[in-house]
Design a protein around this motif. Structure first.
Motif, PDB file in Angstrom:
ATOM      1  N   ARG A   1       0.850  -1.181   0.000  1.00 15.04           N
ATOM      2  CA  ARG A   1       0.000   0.000   0.000  1.00 15.04           C
ATOM      3  C   ARG A   1       0.872   1.211   0.000  1.00 15.04           C
TER       4      ARG A   1
ATOM      5  N   GLY B   1       0.482   5.612  -0.746  1.00 18.92           N
ATOM      6  CA  GLY B   1      -0.319   6.658  -1.247  1.00 18.92           C
ATOM      7  C   GLY B   1       0.138   7.948  -0.707  1.00 18.92           C
TER       8      GLY B   1
ATOM      9  N   ALA C   1      -0.501  11.236  -1.224  1.00 16.48           N
ATOM     10  CA  ALA C   1      -1.480  11.693  -2.093  1.00 16.48           C
ATOM     11  C   ALA C   1      -1.207  13.091  -2.395  1.00 16.48           C
TER      12      ALA C   1
ATOM     13  N   GLY D   1       2.778   6.026   5.842  1.00 14.17           N
ATOM     14  CA  GLY D   1       1.729   5.969   4.835  1.00 14.17           C
ATOM     15  C   GLY D   1       1.699   7.236   4.015  1.00 14.17           C
ATOM     16  N   SER D   2       0.523   7.799   3.875  1.00  6.97           N
ATOM     17  CA  SER D   2       0.367   9.016   3.081  1.00  6.97           C
ATOM     18  C   SER D   2       0.255  10.247   3.974  1.00  6.97           C
TER      19      SER D   2
ATOM     20  N   SER E   1      -4.379   4.304  -5.015  1.00  6.23           N
ATOM     21  CA  SER E   1      -5.438   4.134  -4.034  1.00  6.23           C
ATOM     22  C   SER E   1      -5.208   2.856  -3.266  1.00  6.23           C
ATOM     23  N   ASN E   2      -5.988   2.669  -2.234  1.00  4.40           N
ATOM     24  CA  ASN E   2      -5.861   1.424  -1.484  1.00  4.40           C
ATOM     25  C   ASN E   2      -6.911   0.400  -1.916  1.00  4.40           C
TER      26      ASN E   2
END
Lengths: 472, 324
Positions: free
Chosen positions: B12, B14, B16, B195-196, B312-313
């Protein structure tokens, strides 16, 4: 299947009328031709059409030569092309849906990709074996896909993103690990999906952060891992998904372990219509049967590593465009895993049977502020044998008060989340069953192109629960 | 919920995007950035640019938050291979480089040429992206951490008029971050996050399984228009400021932000990089895209402001970790 077909006779009538007019005046009128391009004078084809391969040996060359109003008529054959469209108001049409084939050979990304370009209609052809999508409109308004077949594509079959005033009809999406049909990131979308078939996909329909005058009607969703799954997520704009109208569809046997799947499809597997964190949807008069888990369920959608928290109900009326430049407060920007709760869905007059766990479900993972009874999902007039919680139509009738014991027969999501089907190999989408020949567009080689201004008006009230298909 | 083996396999990413108000301000206020020239590959006879003793000090402005605000294309490239190779800095000298993790072209090594890269297979999900992306190997308690994948986001840098972005010549070398740094580098060319998450840190933060450790690299988006590389491997390129490229590097190119996903979460780690301590984070991009394929994405997606891809996830959803 009377209601499924209700749109077709009208389209046929229009075509017949146009054909009559054509015969009368002898000129297609809207096909303006293209400067310098030799056009074929074959009898029976639209005058002024740009023909492939007769005038241009690739679809891309014809698209690049076309001007607003032009019709590109593609002859039978297999085209190893990934076509980008940046010319507004053109129609790209195959002469035979089953014999005009765009084939990406699992090397090319998209069959036809329309980029920030309005009024592009794609009709009567097949796109197969693309790494991403068969037919894709992004940032492109007044889109229309009609009599299309998309099979064995690596993301979506037929896909519209950040696109408005569109219509997808008489089309088939098959063999994609994500959705056969997908409309995402739009509010109000002003879009219609009518008379389509979606099968052998991870998800029959999916749409993240889309809705508002978005109608999914008179269509068949079968043999996917999950049927119709509108959802929400903050990795893109316009969350949550909301206000879809899902009426008169035939949704059955969406438990397909052989279908390709993204992980979301594994999570959703075995459910007919799964409102996954989308809100304020209307789900009426669908025929839903034979699902391992649920027929129609409103459930929360978990988003890990979210970019924002869910907005309050007071923001559901905001258009997508008005949120485009929102700055996310630092306190909300990295909330970790969040739950999108499925609020305010209206589920009425559906006919649901053969569900392994329950025909009708409202559920969430309770938190300090949200309980299942506070979701506001209502159920009335459905034909069913089981609900979770028990007696949903009594607990939460549409237009009536929320009463009773919500703990009785409550739906337990945790074991379902833990018990997912194993992920299939990544290349599963390349090997799904062939859809076989599909109905081809009437008068494809003689009907002139018309400017597409907006989707058809759906007479929702006139739609009836479909009859059970033979053999299903 | 008890963690399951699935969760350790979670793939995963992202980072963003988000165009912040800066974009609008840039579009309204700044008409300029007259870089409408079409970038083309310089003749092979052009050598390395000299090192600039007083390089521009700008660091990148980044996009954060949800995607969909500006046009972009995104390439997802699973981890390919590792080795003591660096075809930009130590061409022809296997073993002279510290160990790198490679993404994209499967052919990247000490002696690979752009032609080699283009002729090879790629781990990226766009088959026309045969470019090479790499970063120094991460170690945890002296054990190699095998990364999962990298996402590369291609956009007009914040404030840069989208139509002014040129394609890049094959062979263009770009570096983000300073491999010699032993103290925090400052700015946002490189940084660690979970993560993002929006905020980048100089030191890896303690992450969770649903948002594991990422290294985020943002490459220069301005080029001198002549040299594919320079003696110091950085002087031919620079970052835009307020949507404008410096006069010395006037050609706008896409802002490439690469987010590398490591299977690292929770506490108890002792992290360092093959290039030195954790502050030496950097990354390389060597343009070996199929030239027409790259030009097509820049024209169709960046110039038109179209979202051609999203990270995206959906595809790699973690098992539900609510309440954990």
């Amino acid at each position: 299947m009377t209601s499924k077909l209700h749109a077709a006779p009208r389209a046929l009538l229009v075509l017949a009328a146009l054909t009559f007019l054509l015969a009368g005046c002898g000129d297609g009128g809207s096909a303006t031709g293209s400067d310098g391009a030799a056009t074929s004078a074959d009898a029976g084809t639209v005058k002024g059409a740009l023909r492939v391969p007769q005038d241009y040996n690739t679809i891309q060359k014809a698209v690049d030569a076309a001007k607003a109003g032009d019709l590109i008529l593609v002859d039978e054959g297999t085209y190893h092309e990934a076509v980008d469209v940046t010319t507004a108001d053109i129609t790209i049409r195959g002469v035979n849906r089953n014999k005009v084939i765009l084939d990406g050979q699992f090397k090319l990304e998209n069959g036809i990709r329309v980029l920030d370009t309005d009024g592009v209609q794609v009709e009567n052809m097949t796109a197969t074996s693309y790494l991403s999508n068969g037919f894709f409109w992004t940032g492109s308004d007044r889109y229309r896909g009609s009599y299309l077949t998309a099979t064995h594509n690596g993301d979506y079959g037929i896909y519209a993103f950040d696109a408005y005033h569109g219509q997808l009809d008489h089309s088939l999406g098959s063999g994609s690990p994500d959705a056969g049909f997908y409309i995402g990131e739009c509010y109000k979308c002003d879009a219609v999906i009518d008379t389509v078939i979606s099968e052998h996909n991870g998800l029959g329909y999916s749409g993240t952060n889309s809705g508002g005058d978005l109608f999914i009607v008179n269509s068949i969703f079968r043999k996917n891992r999950a049927g119709i799954v509108p959802n929400a997520g903050s990795y893109e704009l316009c969350y949550p998904g909301r206000r879809n109208t899902i009426v008169g569809n035939t949704v059955y046997d969406n438990n397909n372990n052989e279908a390709p799947a993204i992980d979301v499809a594994l999570l959703a597997q075995g459910n007919g219509i799964l409102i996954a964190g989308s809100v304020d949807n209307i789900v009426e008069r669908n025929l839903v049967f034979d699902h391992d888990r649920t027929g129609i369920a409103a459930v929360p959608f978990p988003e890990d590593d979210a970019n924002d928290v869910a907005p309050p109900k007071s923001e559901w009326d905001r258009t997508c465009a008005s949120t485009r430049n929102d700055k996310i407060p630092a306190k909300d920007a990295s909330p970790g895993t969040i739950l999108w709760h499925p609020y305010d869905n209206s589920i009425q007059d559906n006919v649901v049977s053969g569900s392994g766990l329950a025909d009708l479900v409202s559920a969430t993972l309770p938190s300090k502020t949200v309980t299942v009874e506070s979701l506001g999902n209502c159920f009335s007039g459905n034909t069913f044998t089981s609900t979770a919680p028990t007696d949903l139509e009594t607990l939460s009738p549409c237009g009536g008060p929320t009463t009773g014991d919500w703990s009785k027969g409550a739906f337990d999501l945790i074991p379902l989340i833990a018990d997912q089907a194993p992920a299939p190999p990544k290349d599963t989408y390349r090997k799904t069953p062939e859809p076989g020949d599909q109905p081809t567009m009437p008068n494809a080689d003689t009907a002139p192109a018309k400017r597409f201004s907006h989707p058809e008006k759906v007479d929702v009230a006139a739609i009836k629960v479909p009859a059970k298909p033979k053999g299903a | 919920m008890t963690p399951t083996p699935h969760r350790r396999l979670k793939l995963r990413v992202g980072v963003a995007t988000s165009a912040v108000v800066v974009v609008i301000a840039g579009l309204l206020v700044m008409q300029a950035n007259d870089n409408s020239s079409t970038a083309v590959a310089p003749p092979a006879t052009v050598g390395l640019a000299p090192a600039d003793r007083t390089p521009p000090t700008a660091t990148p402005a980044r996009y954060t938050g949800p995607q969909g605000r500006v046009g972009q294309f995104v390439v997802r490239c699973p981890y390919s291979h590792s080795g003591p190779h660096d075809p930009i800095v130590h061409f022809g000298h296997a073993g002279r480089s510290h160990r790198h993790d490679f993404y994209g072209s499967a052919a990247t090594n000490s002696t690979s040429t752009i032609g080699d890269l283009q002729a090879a297979t790629t781990t990226c999900d766009k088959s026309v992206d045969t470019a090479a992306y790499w970063q120094p190997t991460l170690y945890d308690h002296d054990r190699v951490v095998v990364p999962i994948e990298a996402h590369a986001y291609y956009r007009a840098a914040p404030g840069v008029p989208k139509e002014s972005v040129n394609t890049m010549p094959a062979g263009l070398a770009l570096i983000a971050g300073d491999q010699t740094a032993t103290t925090p580098q400052g700015g946002e060319a490189t940084g660690w996050t979970c993560g993002s998450n929006t905020v980048l840190s100089d030191h890896p933060p303690t992450c969770t399984v649903d948002a594991p450790l990422h290294l985020v690299l943002t490459f220069p988006d301005c080029w001198d228009g002549v040299h594919l590389d320079s003696v110091d491997h950085t002087s031919h390129a620079a970052y835009s400021t307020g949507g404008r490229c410096p006069a010395s590097r006037p050609v706008s190119i896409p802002q490439i932000t690469v987010s590398v996903d490591f299977p690292i979460w929770d506490s108890g780690h002792d992290l360092r990089l093959a290039s030195g301590n954790i502050y030496s984070a950097h990354g390389d991009f060597w343009n070996a895209w199929d030239p027409s394929g790259l030009a097509r994405e820049i024209t169709g997606c960046i110039h038109r402001g179209a979202v051609c891809d999203l990270a995206s996830n959906r595809e790699e959803e973690a098992l539900f970790s609510y309440g954990s």
